[in-house]
Design a protein around this motif. Structure first.
Motif, PDB file in Angstrom:
ATOM      1  N   THR A 141       0.840  -1.197   0.000  1.00 48.62           N
ATOM      2  CA  THR A 141       0.000   0.000   0.000  1.00 48.62           C
ATOM      3  C   THR A 141       0.874   1.245   0.000  1.00 48.62           C
ATOM      4  O   THR A 141       2.092   1.161   0.202  1.00 48.62           O
ATOM      5  N   ARG A 189      -9.039   1.062 -10.441  1.00 54.14           N
ATOM      6  CA  ARG A 189     -10.343   1.411  -9.882  1.00 54.14           C
ATOM      7  C   ARG A 189     -10.188   2.522  -8.860  1.00 54.14           C
ATOM      8  O   ARG A 189      -9.238   2.516  -8.080  1.00 54.14           O
ATOM      9  N   ARG A 191     -11.744   3.462  -5.705  1.00 49.14           N
ATOM     10  CA  ARG A 191     -12.611   2.756  -4.767  1.00 49.14           C
ATOM     11  C   ARG A 191     -13.464   3.718  -3.936  1.00 49.14           C
ATOM     12  O   ARG A 191     -14.566   3.367  -3.516  1.00 49.14           O
ATOM     13  N   ALA A 192     -12.937   4.897  -3.658  1.00 51.92           N
ATOM     14  CA  ALA A 192     -13.690   5.856  -2.844  1.00 51.92           C
ATOM     15  C   ALA A 192     -13.109   7.241  -3.056  1.00 51.92           C
ATOM     16  O   ALA A 192     -11.935   7.389  -3.403  1.00 51.92           O
ATOM     17  N   GLU A 206      -7.145   1.680  -6.347  1.00 55.72           N
ATOM     18  CA  GLU A 206      -6.673   0.306  -6.495  1.00 55.72           C
ATOM     19  C   GLU A 206      -5.779   0.251  -7.721  1.00 55.72           C
ATOM     20  O   GLU A 206      -6.116   0.818  -8.773  1.00 55.72           O
ATOM     21  N   SER A 212      -2.991  -0.960  -3.041  1.00 55.86           N
ATOM     22  CA  SER A 212      -3.908   0.173  -2.929  1.00 55.86           C
ATOM     23  C   SER A 212      -3.134   1.399  -2.475  1.00 55.86           C
ATOM     24  O   SER A 212      -2.042   1.289  -1.901  1.00 55.86           O
ATOM     25  N   THR A 214      -3.783   5.697  -0.967  1.00 59.26           N
ATOM     26  CA  THR A 214      -4.662   6.794  -0.584  1.00 59.26           C
ATOM     27  C   THR A 214      -3.983   8.101  -0.958  1.00 59.26           C
ATOM     28  O   THR A 214      -2.746   8.217  -0.882  1.00 59.26           O
TER      29      THR A 214
END
Length: 298
Positions: A141, A189, A191-192, A206, A212, A214
């Motif tokens: 990540t 993707r 994701r949020a 993603e 992943s 942030t």
């Protein structure tokens, strides 16, 4: 290589013009701007010529460097590519996918070289670090925080209409993606996505391979909280983005070198995450996905 500058704003004055004037292997042919008086002033400062007509400048150069708002950049980049001129562009390539795709298509069809100036990718210490992490692999990540105080401090870019309209997502979001994607792979993707104070945006991405990341982006951070931080965590531990070792003038000079090196190179040489128009298009597509996710959340 004869190169002209399109644009006369604060970024052109801080980075483009001084770098082109100082570069020993290019001829800084001239400046065109939407305000002729500003073009004259900037040209005189660096001992070059001011052009009143953009087509006249295109006729006299091999390449153009562009320091204009994204929507204006996209239109003129297509025009320059169709005239057979190589392109040194700024991020974001455009603020619509259609605009960015038009530039990438024009570059491909005209078979001209293109470089998009993602600053961190052209500073030697951070460029080497990104390459090292990409080669290492095994990342689980990552987080990227790009917090600016453009609208809360004393910034020459605070009056920029496009930054006020599009905010941090489109201004500093490209920087974050230019570091994350070469290391973790393409974004598969969004994701949020959510909003924070001011123009602050949070996103969860993603990447191909399953990692992943942030991102937190802002131009309205308090001055004392502004800064950049990128961290990867994976099989080999934790890696933190080092401080840049060079200023923007030196970095832009390296982007000029990259453009010169790309001229005449095989078209396959710029694939993947090289900072060309194709990568600029992919970054635009991801930003548009994040923007869409934000819109869906209201």
């Amino acid at each position: 290589m004869r190169i002209g500058l399109l644009g006369t704003g604060p970024w052109a004055r801080a980075a483009h013009a001084p770098a082109l004037a100082a570069h020993r292997e290019v001829e800084f042919t001239g400046v065109w701007g939407r305000r002729p008086e500003a073009a004259g002033e900037l040209a005189a400062l660096h001992g070059t010529r001011a052009y009143d007509d953009v087509d006249a400048l295109l006729a006299d150069v091999d390449a153009v460097a562009v320091a204009l708002p994204p929507s204006v950049q996209a239109e003129l980049a297509v025009r320059a590519a169709r005239a057979g001129r190589h392109l040194l562009l700024d991020k974001p390539l455009a603020t619509t996918v259609a605009g960015a795709r038009a530039v990438a298509d024009a570059v491909r069809e005209a078979e001209v070289a293109s470089v998009v100036f993602f600053t961190t990718r052209f500073q030697s210490a951070t460029e080497a670090w990104i390459a090292e992490q990409a080669a290492r692999g095994g990342w689980f990540t990552a987080r990227a925080e790009w917090l600016g105080a453009v609208f809360t401090g004393d910034s020459p870019y605070a009056a920029s209409p496009w930054r006020r309209e599009k905010g941090a997502l489109w201004d500093v979001g490209p920087h974050a993606l230019s570091v994350l994607m070469p290391v973790l792979g393409d974004v598969t993707r969004v994701r949020a996505a959510g909003r924070g104070p001011g123009d602050t945006v949070h996103g969860v991405l993603e990447h191909e391979g399953g990692a992943s990341s942030t991102v937190t982006l802002s131009l309205t951070a308090p001055v004392a909280a502004a800064g950049v931080g990128v961290e990867f965590r994976g099989e080999s531990g934790v890696a933190v983005l080092p401080r840049a070792s060079e200023g923007v003038v030196e970095a832009f000079g390296r982007a000029v070198d990259a453009l010169a090196g790309a001229v005449g190179a095989p078209s396959s040489a710029g694939r993947g995450f090289a900072c060309d128009a194709r990568f600029g298009l992919r970054v635009t597509e991801v930003l548009a996905e994040v923007e869409g996710a934000l819109g869906a959340r209201g």
